[in-house]
Design a protein around this motif. Structure first.
Motif, short mmCIF file in Angstrom:
data_model
loop_
_atom_site.label_atom_id
_atom_site.label_comp_id
_atom_site.label_asym_id
_atom_site.label_seq_id
_atom_site.Cartn_x
_atom_site.Cartn_y
_atom_site.Cartn_z
N ALA A 83 -7.77 -5.12 -3.35
CA ALA A 83 -7.42 -5.03 -1.92
C ALA A 83 -8.00 -6.22 -1.16
CB ALA A 83 -7.94 -3.72 -1.33
N LEU A 142 0.83 -1.21 0.00
CA LEU A 142 0.00 0.00 0.00
C LEU A 142 0.86 1.26 0.00
CD1 LEU A 142 -2.84 -1.03 2.45
CD2 LEU A 142 -3.09 -0.48 0.02
N VAL A 147 -9.32 0.95 1.18
CA VAL A 147 -9.27 1.79 -0.03
C VAL A 147 -9.74 3.20 0.28
CG1 VAL A 147 -10.29 2.13 -2.33
CG2 VAL A 147 -9.40 -0.12 -1.67
N ALA A 165 -11.74 -4.39 2.86
CA ALA A 165 -11.08 -3.85 1.67
C ALA A 165 -11.61 -2.46 1.33
CB ALA A 165 -11.26 -4.79 0.48
#
Length: 191
Positions: free
Chosen positions: A137, A94, A161, A157
């Motif tokens: 994700a 990430l 995000v 997820a």
């Protein structure tokens, strides 16, 4: 941009779809100009504008696909280069992904030129970018961490995000400086 495409990706959501010449030309134009001129793109591709519009509906649809292609390649490279295992690998990937996005001159041009369109394409549930990033994700989280407790993997997820988006586009959304370190720290706490 697609330097690592010959290697098989570990995440199916990030694998390259079949080659698309129109999309590849659009990506090149976007990287050069931070925008896409449909008439110029049709001329470069040697097709009529009607063909381009049949394929992508409108400029925003094409721009969304271009932004996803750039995000997909960036995420795939980040995933492959991320060290560690489990939570550490997720956070490393990430961080690399967010730093690469923050360094994109074409994305900065788009955000400066038309921030509303850019944010709608990048962060709206109606656009292709956010939905596909959430899928990627989710796969990354399940692969490295496993199923979460108390929420679905899709919900986790989505949260990851949205946190990343909030900090990556803070300059456009809230007039603050983008802060990758804060995003990664908060996501680390969530995980």
């Amino acid at each position: 941009m697609m330097s690592h495409e010959s290697r098989v990706g570990e995440l199916s959501t990030l694998r390259r779809p079949d080659p698309d010449r129109l999309l590849e030309l659009a990506v090149r134009e976007f990287l050069r100009d931070g925008w896409i001129d449909m008439k110029q793109l049709a001329q470069r591709a040697g097709v009529g504008r009607a063909t381009l519009y049949r394929r992508f509906q409108d400029r925003e649809s094409l721009l969304g696909e271009v932004l996803w292609e750039l995000a997909r390649v960036t995420a795939l490279d980040a995933w492959r280069s991320a060290g560690g295992k489990g939570r550490a690998r997720v956070l490393n990937a990430l961080e690399v992904f967010m730093r690469e996005l923050a360094a994109s001159p074409a994305l900065h041009k788009l955000l400066a030129r038309d921030p509303e369109t850019a944010l709608r394409l990048l962060t709206s549930r109606h656009g292709v970018v956010q939905a596909r990033l959430i899928d990627a994700a989710e796969e990354m989280l399940v692969t490295e961490i496993g199923a979460p407790e108390g929420v679905t993997s899709k919900q986790l997820a989505y949260a990851v995000v949205r946190i990343a988006e909030s900090f990556a586009y803070a300059d456009v959304v809230a007039g603050e400086q983008p802060d990758v370190e804060a995003a990664v720290a908060i996501i680390g706490r969530v995980l």
